[in-house]
Design a protein around this motif. Sequence first.
Motif, mmCIF file in Angstrom:
data_model
loop_
_atom_site.group_PDB
_atom_site.id
_atom_site.type_symbol
_atom_site.label_atom_id
_atom_site.label_comp_id
_atom_site.label_asym_id
_atom_site.label_seq_id
_atom_site.Cartn_x
_atom_site.Cartn_y
_atom_site.Cartn_z
ATOM 1 N N ILE A 35 -5.961 -3.358 2.751
ATOM 2 C CA ILE A 35 -6.049 -4.134 1.511
ATOM 3 C C ILE A 35 -4.676 -4.147 0.857
ATOM 4 O O ILE A 35 -3.911 -3.190 0.985
ATOM 5 C CB ILE A 35 -7.103 -3.559 0.534
ATOM 6 N N PRO A 36 -4.348 -5.214 0.156
ATOM 7 C CA PRO A 36 -3.040 -5.249 -0.505
ATOM 8 C C PRO A 36 -2.967 -4.237 -1.650
ATOM 9 O O PRO A 36 -3.953 -3.986 -2.335
ATOM 10 C CB PRO A 36 -2.925 -6.679 -1.018
ATOM 11 N N VAL A 37 -1.814 -3.667 -1.830
ATOM 12 C CA VAL A 37 -1.601 -2.691 -2.889
ATOM 13 C C VAL A 37 -1.133 -3.428 -4.132
ATOM 14 O O VAL A 37 -0.179 -4.199 -4.088
ATOM 15 C CB VAL A 37 -0.554 -1.646 -2.470
ATOM 16 N N LYS A 38 -1.843 -3.206 -5.238
ATOM 17 C CA LYS A 38 -1.474 -3.852 -6.494
ATOM 18 C C LYS A 38 -0.409 -3.017 -7.191
ATOM 19 O O LYS A 38 -0.530 -1.796 -7.279
ATOM 20 C CB LYS A 38 -2.694 -3.989 -7.403
ATOM 21 N N PRO A 39 0.631 -3.671 -7.703
ATOM 22 C CA PRO A 39 1.656 -2.919 -8.437
ATOM 23 C C PRO A 39 1.096 -2.418 -9.761
ATOM 24 O O PRO A 39 0.152 -2.993 -10.305
ATOM 25 C CB PRO A 39 2.768 -3.946 -8.660
ATOM 26 N N PRO A 40 1.648 -1.359 -10.294
ATOM 27 C CA PRO A 40 1.153 -0.833 -11.578
ATOM 28 C C PRO A 40 1.406 -1.827 -12.711
ATOM 29 O O PRO A 40 2.376 -2.581 -12.688
ATOM 30 C CB PRO A 40 1.944 0.449 -11.779
#
Length: 60
Positions: free
Chosen positions: A38-43
């Motif tokens: 899954i894509p990692v969402k930036p903070p």
Amino acid sequence: MATSSIFAKVRIDDPKKAEAFIDALEASENKPRRKSSIPVKPPVTDIDEIKKFMTKRFPG
């Protein structure tokens, strides 16, 4: 696994086993890195977005 296990002394007396060990090291070096499923969402760093999230009411 304890990190000290990577410092264990390895002794290989059989030339065939030494060759197999080297082949295994080379194969692991050429193995592609694992990709995330899954894509990692930036903070979130935007102050207004954080405030909006913190003031949101959740049922429960």
